[in-house]
Design a protein around this motif. Structure first.
Motif, PDB file in Angstrom:
ATOM      1  N   LEU A  89       0.817  -1.214   0.000  1.00 52.95           N
ATOM      2  CA  LEU A  89       0.000   0.000   0.000  1.00 52.95           C
ATOM      3  C   LEU A  89       0.851   1.266   0.000  1.00 52.95           C
ATOM      4  N   TRP A  90       2.150   1.118   0.132  1.00 54.32           N
ATOM      5  CA  TRP A  90       3.040   2.270   0.105  1.00 54.32           C
ATOM      6  C   TRP A  90       3.001   2.909  -1.271  1.00 54.32           C
ATOM      7  N   PRO A  91       2.806   4.225  -1.389  1.00 53.98           N
ATOM      8  CA  PRO A  91       2.758   4.877  -2.703  1.00 53.98           C
ATOM      9  C   PRO A  91       4.011   4.605  -3.529  1.00 53.98           C
ATOM     10  N   ALA A  92       3.800   4.394  -4.824  1.00 54.45           N
ATOM     11  CA  ALA A  92       4.915   4.050  -5.712  1.00 54.45           C
ATOM     12  C   ALA A  92       6.007   5.108  -5.709  1.00 54.45           C
ATOM     13  N   GLY A  93       5.612   6.390  -5.529  1.00 56.43           N
ATOM     14  CA  GLY A  93       6.616   7.456  -5.527  1.00 56.43           C
ATOM     15  C   GLY A  93       7.636   7.279  -4.420  1.00 56.43           C
ATOM     16  N   PHE A  94       7.185   6.825  -3.245  1.00 56.50           N
ATOM     17  CA  PHE A  94       8.106   6.594  -2.134  1.00 56.50           C
ATOM     18  C   PHE A  94       9.036   5.426  -2.429  1.00 56.50           C
ATOM     19  N   VAL A  95       8.495   4.386  -3.050  1.00 60.05           N
ATOM     20  CA  VAL A  95       9.316   3.219  -3.384  1.00 60.05           C
ATOM     21  C   VAL A  95      10.399   3.614  -4.384  1.00 60.05           C
ATOM     22  N   LEU A  96      10.043   4.423  -5.369  1.00 54.42           N
ATOM     23  CA  LEU A  96      11.021   4.865  -6.363  1.00 54.42           C
ATOM     24  C   LEU A  96      12.114   5.702  -5.718  1.00 54.42           C
ATOM     25  N   ARG A  97      11.743   6.569  -4.771  1.00 53.71           N
ATOM     26  CA  ARG A  97      12.748   7.375  -4.066  1.00 53.71           C
ATOM     27  C   ARG A  97      13.677   6.487  -3.253  1.00 53.71           C
TER      28      ARG A  97
END
Length: 270
Positions: free
Chosen positions: A16-24
């Protein structure tokens, strides 16, 4: 958040973690390996004693509202009107808002498992599907009942779905796979000749969210464990005719399961 500079190896990320955070994260720490497995799902799937009691109470509240719904189902009302009255009943009886958008479907609209309330007017002889839930201290309930106004228009269909619901419940115990529970329900419906009209999974996990891991589906080979809570909701959906779905929540115990809903399933004619 600041990551531990000594963190290394494989890191599990909540889906559920937003993809933007994962990419960062991947950009700042390319040395880390992101795991495809999610331990959070397993932790959330198994409810502790306090969580189990909240799930029980949420379902008891849902039962109380469903008892009121039986009185609210009246000829001349539209699906939208009944949905609004159910929302008010949740506020008055359960002191809660619905845990998801209530499904109210009359007659042929019930052939859509995910029907949205419309201006269709209830008439004598129609079937009525009510899929609803509420919250208790953030924990969700979910239940479906199918009713018939005046007389049962689809007796074989209703009895088949009821038998499938009971077969699924009877199959629940620690050690069985979710796909085995799905099979128990689906086999009843297939043997009655309605296999092509059971068009969705048998159930889903539930807790703080209405839909949580793990799915009760044909492809899920995960083993059931004590403390898990999920729905058993087989259905038959006949295009241009109508549908029947019966849904209960079950809590897995060491010996089998506890059915959290107590609203009767043997009194569908109003």
């Amino acid at each position: 958040a600041v990551l531990d500079p000594f963190l290394s190896g494989t890191v599990a990320v909540d889906p559920l973690w937003p993809a933007g955070f994962v990419l960062r994260l991947m950009k700042r720490r390319p040395d880390l390996t992101l795991s495809e497995e999610n331990p959070v799902d397993k932790i959330r799937a198994i409810k502790d004693e306090q969580e189990q009691q909240k799930m029980r109470q949420a379902s008891l509240n849902n039962d109380a509202v469903m008892a009121r719904v039986r009185q609210l189902i009246q000829i001349g009302k539209t699906e939208k009107q009944l949905e609004q009255e159910i929302r008010q009943a949740f506020q008055q009886i359960a002191h809660s808002e619905p845990s998801f958008e209530t499904i109210v479907a009359f007659a042929e609209n019930g052939a859509d498992p995910h029907a949205t309330p419309s201006d269709k007017v209830l008439k004598e002889g129609m079937s009525v599907i009510i899929d609803m839930g509420c919250r208790f201290e953030d924990y969700c309930s979910d239940m479906t009942r199918t009713f018939f106004v005046g007389h049962m228009s689809m007796p074989p269909v209703y009895q088949t779905v009821l038998r499938a619901n009971l077969a699924g419940i009877a199959a629940v115990r620690p050690g069985v796979r979710f796909c085995d529970i799905d099979r128990a329900c689906r086999q009843v419906i297939e043997e009655a000749g309605y296999g092509p009209y059971f068009t969705h999974r048998t159930g889903h996990g539930i807790g703080l969210n209405v839909h949580e891991p793990f799915d009760v589906s044909a492809v899920n080979e995960t083993q059931v464990e004590a403390g898990m809570c999920f729905s058993i909701e087989p259905g038959i959906y006949l295009p241009a005719v109508g549908g029947v779905r019966i849904e209960d929540l079950v809590l897995v115990t060491e010996q089998g399961c506890e059915v959290l809903n107590h609203d009767p399933k043997d009194q569908p004619v109003l």
